[in-house]
Design a protein around this motif. Structure first.
Motif, PDB file in Angstrom:
ATOM      1  N   ARG A 160       0.805  -1.221   0.000  1.00  0.00           N
ATOM      2  CA  ARG A 160       0.000   0.000   0.000  1.00  0.00           C
ATOM      3  C   ARG A 160       0.839   1.273   0.000  1.00  0.00           C
ATOM      4  O   ARG A 160       0.424   2.280  -0.546  1.00  0.00           O
ATOM      5  CB  ARG A 160      -0.942  -0.008   1.211  1.00  0.00           C
ATOM      6  CG  ARG A 160      -2.090  -1.002   1.033  1.00  0.00           C
ATOM      7  CD  ARG A 160      -2.924  -1.136   2.267  1.00  0.00           C
ATOM      8  NE  ARG A 160      -3.961  -2.156   2.088  1.00  0.00           N
ATOM      9  CZ  ARG A 160      -4.732  -2.638   3.050  1.00  0.00           C
ATOM     10  NH1 ARG A 160      -4.571  -2.179   4.293  1.00  0.00           N
ATOM     11  NH2 ARG A 160      -5.622  -3.563   2.790  1.00  0.00           N
ATOM     12  N   GLU A 161       1.980   1.250   0.611  1.00  0.00           N
ATOM     13  CA  GLU A 161       2.832   2.421   0.582  1.00  0.00           C
ATOM     14  C   GLU A 161       3.623   2.495  -0.713  1.00  0.00           C
ATOM     15  O   GLU A 161       3.911   3.588  -1.217  1.00  0.00           O
ATOM     16  CB  GLU A 161       3.780   2.416   1.783  1.00  0.00           C
ATOM     17  CG  GLU A 161       4.629   3.667   1.923  1.00  0.00           C
ATOM     18  CD  GLU A 161       3.803   4.931   2.117  1.00  0.00           C
ATOM     19  OE1 GLU A 161       4.268   6.013   1.684  1.00  0.00           O
ATOM     20  OE2 GLU A 161       2.691   4.843   2.696  1.00  0.00           O
ATOM     21  N   GLU A 182      -4.934   7.815   2.812  1.00  0.00           N
ATOM     22  CA  GLU A 182      -4.545   6.525   3.353  1.00  0.00           C
ATOM     23  C   GLU A 182      -5.293   5.412   2.633  1.00  0.00           C
ATOM     24  O   GLU A 182      -6.399   5.621   2.106  1.00  0.00           O
ATOM     25  CB  GLU A 182      -4.851   6.459   4.856  1.00  0.00           C
ATOM     26  CG  GLU A 182      -4.177   7.538   5.678  1.00  0.00           C
ATOM     27  CD  GLU A 182      -4.655   7.542   7.112  1.00  0.00           C
ATOM     28  OE1 GLU A 182      -5.634   6.820   7.391  1.00  0.00           O
ATOM     29  OE2 GLU A 182      -4.062   8.265   7.944  1.00  0.00           O
ATOM     30  N   ARG A 214      -2.371  11.665  -4.213  1.00  0.00           N
ATOM     31  CA  ARG A 214      -1.847  11.978  -2.884  1.00  0.00           C
ATOM     32  C   ARG A 214      -1.063  13.291  -2.899  1.00  0.00           C
ATOM     33  O   ARG A 214      -1.067  14.040  -1.916  1.00  0.00           O
ATOM     34  CB  ARG A 214      -0.977  10.844  -2.357  1.00  0.00           C
ATOM     35  CG  ARG A 214      -0.620  11.040  -0.887  1.00  0.00           C
ATOM     36  CD  ARG A 214       0.004   9.849  -0.252  1.00  0.00           C
ATOM     37  NE  ARG A 214       1.348   9.595  -0.695  1.00  0.00           N
ATOM     38  CZ  ARG A 214       2.201   8.764  -0.080  1.00  0.00           C
ATOM     39  NH1 ARG A 214       1.799   8.109   1.000  1.00  0.00           N
ATOM     40  NH2 ARG A 214       3.410   8.568  -0.550  1.00  0.00           N
TER      41      ARG A 214
END
Length: 460
Positions: A409-410, A443, A432
């Motif tokens: 996810r990051e 997030e 983002r």
């Protein structure tokens, strides 16, 4: 008359500028010295006012009352001695005055005064005692302050001699003015020293912030600075650290994009080069072969245009658009309407009534459209929810697609990492980047439908 007004106007401006220049020459330039001057001048004025009020009013009243009491007791003694005729009665009264009035009286028959008035001037008590005696008695007198540092001798000339009265000086003296001045000056210097230390620490924090800003402007990475000092200085340091992190992140993302442009564009350019090289140089070309080659090259060009548009969109970022208050309900419904036209399956949208956020509408529309476009490529149904929370304005974009594993996810926020579904890998990165440019955060989490949840938090 108008000409006179306009003719005098520059003169007033000149005079004000002259006064301003004169003040600048006197006032120190450093913040520390100016702050200390701001502390010292009111402190000095306060001490001067207190000294004037105390010694100018209070001590005068006290001295006048003390001198009046001593003068009244001396008058009482004179009246008693005049009424008492026997020597034993006079001695008895003198002893009573010594014991109860703290007055030592000595009678000197046939003596004469050589001087009248008083021989000491220190404060209001000298004049008050002399004035009190002049008002109370009609005889010449002399007040001697020099015989004994603890005794005041008052000599009164009577008709047949001199009555000498010794009174304790503590009954007339309210205290040395030098002690009060020393106490006031010492306390002022102590408070000024403490204020100097405190102001020096505050100015040191500002100087450290200025040094960090200068080094950052020169391209030197000194890392985040530690917030210290007053609350406003701490806020400035925190804002500087956020700005520094945001600029570094911006430069890192743009550098990554530029590094990936050559890699992404090399593949379609290579295909175009091969197609041109494999074309027959002479002879008659078959129509079908030529058509297929042209279609392939047109597809490569379209792919390059799509990638270049994505790069330009990422490079533009938020642009020069001015932030403005936008009601989220109509804004999100308009974005959903445009997304449904290209086949995006938005199943439901729920927005809190009257929810308003300050944003750049075009940039925010691009961010939300990128999220919806990612879900569309996976044929996922989407649900949008917007509510006001303790953290700010929260927008949830949930889908029922395959989702993203927690360990990735990051990584998908980095450029070219999320392009496995047919995109350029810049959608989440652009989104983002836009959200953070608004002071918010984005997030990733698991959606209740089993797919991916994207949560956007914007400041109110």
């Amino acid at each position: 008359m108008r000409w006179r007004v306009f003719r005098c106007f520059p003169r007033r401006i000149f005079q004000s500028r002259t006064v301003e220049k004169s003040v600048r020459r006197v006032v120190p330039r450093s913040l520390l010295r100016r702050s200390l001057l701001i502390v010292f001048i009111p402190l000095l004025i306060t001490q001067a006012i207190s000294l004037e009020l105390f010694y100018g009013n209070f001590l005068k009243v006290v001295s006048r009352r003390l001198s009046g009491a001593v003068a009244s007791e001396i008058v009482l003694s004179l009246n008693a001695l005049e009424r008492l005729h026997s020597q034993s009665d006079k001695e008895w009264f003198v002893q009573q005055a010594r014991d109860h009035l703290q007055l030592v009286e000595t009678w000197k028959p046939n003596a004469k005064l050589t001087r009248t008035g008083f021989n000491h001037v220190l404060g209001p008590m000298d004049e008050d005692l002399a004035r009190g005696l002049e008002t109370a008695i009609d005889y010449p007198f002399f007040v001697n302050w020099h015989n004994d540092p603890h005794i005041v001798t008052i000599s009164i000339q009577l008709s047949d001699g001199v009555l000498e009265v010794e009174a304790p000086r503590k009954r007339l003296d309210t205290g040395q003015i030098l002690l009060f001045v020393a106490w006031a000056l010492g306390s002022s210097l102590l408070l000024f020293a403490i204020a100097s230390l405190v102001m020096r620490n505050q100015v040191r924090a500002i100087l450290r912030l200025a040094y960090a800003a200068e080094q950052f402007g020169l391209g030197r990475d000194i890392g985040p600075i530690r917030p210290e000092g007053a609350q406003e200085v701490r806020k400035a340091a925190v804002a500087f650290n956020r700005m520094q992190d945001r600029i570094y992140r911006f430069v890192y993302q743009r550098t990554g994009v530029l590094a990936g442009v050559s890699h992404d564009l090399r593949t379609p350019l290579t295909r175009l080069r091969l197609s041109l090289a494999m074309m027959p140089q002479s002879g008659t070309l078959q129509a079908e072969t030529l058509k297929e080659d042209i279609e392939a090259m047109v597809g490569d060009v379209a792919e390059m245009e799509h990638m270049i548009d994505s790069y330009l969109s990422f490079a533009r970022g938020e642009g020069a658009e001015t932030p403005e208050p936008v009601e989220l309900g109509p804004f999100l419904h308009d974005v959903v309407t445009n997304a449904r036209r290209v086949g995006t399956q938005v199943q439901a949208i729920s927005v809190q009534k009257g929810l308003v956020a300050t944003m750049r509408p075009n940039a925010m529309r691009r961010a939300v459209m990128n999220l919806l476009d990612n879900a569309r490529r996976h044929n996922a149904g989407i649900t949008i929810t917007a509510r006001s929370t303790a953290e700010g304005i929260s927008i949830w974009v949930d889908d029922n697609g395959p989702g993203i594993s927690p360990e990735r996810r990051e990584a998908v926020f980095r450029a070219f990492e999320s392009g496995r579904g047919g995109g350029t890998g810049l959608g989440l990165t652009i989104s983002r980047d836009i959200i953070r440019a608004h002071g918010g955060e984005m997030e990733l989490a698991d959606a209740p439908q089993g797919g991916l949840r994207v949560r956007i938090v914007l400041p109110e």
